[in-house]
Design a protein around this motif. Structure first.
Motif, PDB file in Angstrom:
ATOM      1  N   LEU A 298       0.831  -1.202   0.000  1.00  0.00           N
ATOM      2  CA  LEU A 298       0.000   0.000   0.000  1.00  0.00           C
ATOM      3  C   LEU A 298       0.868   1.256   0.000  1.00  0.00           C
ATOM      4  N   ALA A 299       1.930   1.232   0.792  1.00  0.00           N
ATOM      5  CA  ALA A 299       2.845   2.380   0.826  1.00  0.00           C
ATOM      6  C   ALA A 299       3.493   2.592  -0.534  1.00  0.00           C
ATOM      7  N   ALA A 300       3.826   1.499  -1.219  1.00  0.00           N
ATOM      8  CA  ALA A 300       4.407   1.621  -2.557  1.00  0.00           C
ATOM      9  C   ALA A 300       3.412   2.212  -3.542  1.00  0.00           C
ATOM     10  N   ALA A 301       2.117   2.055  -3.260  1.00  0.00           N
ATOM     11  CA  ALA A 301       1.073   2.636  -4.115  1.00  0.00           C
ATOM     12  C   ALA A 301       0.758   4.076  -3.731  1.00  0.00           C
ATOM     13  N   GLY A 302       1.499   4.612  -2.749  1.00  0.00           N
ATOM     14  CA  GLY A 302       1.314   6.009  -2.377  1.00  0.00           C
ATOM     15  C   GLY A 302       0.414   6.246  -1.199  1.00  0.00           C
ATOM     16  N   VAL A 303      -0.036   5.191  -0.533  1.00  0.00           N
ATOM     17  CA  VAL A 303      -0.923   5.347   0.624  1.00  0.00           C
ATOM     18  C   VAL A 303      -0.085   5.727   1.848  1.00  0.00           C
ATOM     19  N   GLY A 304      -0.552   6.721   2.574  1.00  0.00           N
ATOM     20  CA  GLY A 304       0.130   7.147   3.780  1.00  0.00           C
ATOM     21  C   GLY A 304      -0.839   7.409   4.902  1.00  0.00           C
TER      22      GLY A 304
END
Length: 560
Positions: free
Chosen positions: A52-58
């Protein structure tokens, strides 16, 4: 061992202190289960969080999860929590294809929340793209479609007052509202409901070994009442998909009787379905003597259903005192009150002058307010009515929601001087809560919340007439099955064959668009549905006329 203050600490604590316990997710037929222990759940959630973080989720990003009950759902939800993102569970739609109205609703939810991602099945992602659902299609992805993990993200260590997740509930505008729940509120409520089904002074986490569930994970009772409780207290969870229970309720009972000291939660209709399917059938080797707690909530608890369940399954060892009626809503995480006396369902007569058409004369006790909270019953001007008088139920305590996401006006209307206006009617007696009905026009059918205008829009589109023919929706008690939906529809047709075709179109449209069977469709002449002078539907008056036989229906004489 210190109790956790956040959901992150709860998951880490389950992995550390209960490494042999975990969650088993069954297939669609309820026959085979994939079980993971809590350390495996934590590891899988971390891997998903990295993707998810790699997809830009923060931190703070909204992630809508439209998946059936599955490991994918759990991985996505917990992965978002570990990042500090806000997961939002939403019904995924039908197995054979998602209706246009539900796709539009997904689109509206994504736009309303400004969601970073919508995670669905590959089929759903394709349906959203094909339907032209712009906001949802633009951020939709299957879990397998997430990018590979990069460097491990900084794990979020939330403060108790921070938002933990969003829970969808019915909204008055046609789109669900998103209830914002803090870690502190969730922890308080979960700790309080640990004591459900436990005598005063006993410890629930020591009395029970396992939870058995079939409620969908996007439902607050399924998520908080079962999944989060299993994680917080280190209980095994055996998770059936809803369709497995609906097809074969016996599989739920078999699990409850074979997994040690068990507990579960379900709406009234779940217990009624067991009675209807299994009453008179040989129970064979079914042994329910270890089933210690059967929570009943999410809709009106019916004394006749509870009595029939005890009569049917008492020979298999089920005890009436295991039944625990309760009351709650998403705005209170999941709980407002529950019966702790362990005497089985108790009732009281409705106070004099407290009923309207269709109100039961005997009302089930839903127990005392959660520890640390207060409940009061008020008149329309907000004054406290005291005990044994029917009014609006209000609740105050540390488990209240923080507000509706992005809707300060609705939040201000619901929260008044620290009290939540539930919109439910009821009374207090000896400090215990009794619910008699609703002020708001919400329909609660099989434990699911529905707004009447959702049904009305579908019906009016099916009838046609460019909006000149109105429809009115409400719910009524239909025998032992609980509340069911009724639609009154204005039509121009008069011939029996034409009327039958209109009814068929309405039933098919509501079933296809909303997945809802209708208890009755009442066809009336144009202008016969009561409205205010400004044209607003008077659904309460419509319901009264229906129950009293005052609707002049064209299709047949009297309600069916």
């Amino acid at each position: 061992m210190r109790d956790p203050d956040t959901l992150v600490e709860a998951l880490e604590g389950a992995a550390r202190h209960h490494p042999e316990r975990g969650i088993a997710v069954f297939d669609g037929r309820g026959r085979h289960a994939d079980r993971r222990r809590f350390p495996e759940l934590l590891a899988a959630a971390r891997r998903t969080a990295e993707r998810l973080a790699a997809a830009g989720v923060g931190a703070g990003d909204r992630v809508v999860i439209c998946l059936p009950s599955s490991w994918e759902w759990l991985d996505a939800w917990w992965g978002a929590v570990l990042l500090g993102a806000l997961p939002v569970g939403m019904a995924p739609g039908a197995v054979i294809g998602t209706s246009e109205s539900h796709l539009r609703k997904m689109d509206g939810v994504v736009e309303q929340l400004g969601a970073r991602l919508l995670i669905g099945s590959p089929a759903l992602v394709g349906e959203l793209a094909g339907a032209g659902a712009g906001a949802a299609a633009a951020v939709a992805t299957a879990l397998d479609g997430l990018p590979a993990a990069g460097a491990a993200p900084p794990w979020h260590r939330p403060r108790p007052e921070e938002a933990a997740f969003l829970q969808l509930t019915s909204g008055s505008t046609g789109l669900p509202r998103a209830v914002t729940l803090s870690h502190r509120a969730v922890v308080h409520c979960t700790r309080a409901i640990e004591q459900i089904g436990v005598p005063p002074g006993a410890a629930g986490r020591e009395r029970f070994e396992a939870l058995v569930a079939w409620l969908p994970l996007y439902h607050d009772m399924g998520l908080v009442g079962l999944v989060l409780r299993a994680v917080f207290f280190g209980w095994d969870l055996w998770l059936l998909p809803p369709q497995a229970f609906l097809a074969r309720p016996r599989v739920w009972l078999d699990l409850l009787g074979s997994r040690g000291s068990t507990q579960t939660a379900a709406p009234n209709f779940g217990y009624q379905l067991c009675v209807e399917r299994l009453a008179g059938e040989p129970l064979g080797d079914l042994d329910l003597s270890s089933w210690g707690c059967a929570i009943c909530g999410a809709e009106m608890v019916r004394p006749s259903t509870m009595a029939a369940f005890v009569d049917t399954f008492g020979p298999a060892g089920f005890r009436a005192e295991s039944l625990v009626p309760c009351y709650g809503m998403a705005e209170t995480v999941v709980g407002i009150s529950f019966d702790r006396r362990l005497q089985g369902p108790r009732t009281r007569p409705l106070p004099a002058g407290g009923g309207a058409a269709g109100t039961p004369s005997e009302v089930v006790c839903l127990g005392e307010p959660l520890v640390g909270s207060e409940v009061q019953v008020t008149a329309p001007d907000g004054s406290d009515l005291g005990e044994d008088r029917v009014g609006e139920i209000r609740v105050r305590g540390p488990h209240l929601f923080s507000g509706y996401w992005g809707d300060p006006a609705a939040t201000a209307e619901a929260l008044v001087d620290g009290w939540l206006r539930t919109g439910d009617l009821g009374f207090l007696h000896a400090g215990e809560v009794y619910v008699t009905g609703r002020l708001k026009e919400l329909l609660i059918v099989r434990g699911e919340n529905l707004m009447p205008h959702d049904l009305e829009q579908v019906a009016e589109a099916a009838v046609g007439g460019g909006g000149s023919h109105r429809a009115g929706a409400f719910s009524v008690a239909r025998g032992e099955t609980g509340e069911e939906a009724v639609l009154a529809v204005e039509v121009s047709e008069r011939e029996p064959a034409a009327l039958a075709e209109v009814e068929r179109r309405v039933r098919v449209a509501v079933g296809r668009e909303l997945g809802l069977p209708l208890a009755d469709v009442v066809l009336v002449r144009r202008g016969r549905i009561p409205k205010t002078t400004s044209g607003k539907l008077q659904r309460g008056e419509l319901r009264r006329l229906y129950l009293e036989g005052g609707l002049e229906r064209l299709d047949r004489a009297g309600p069916g």
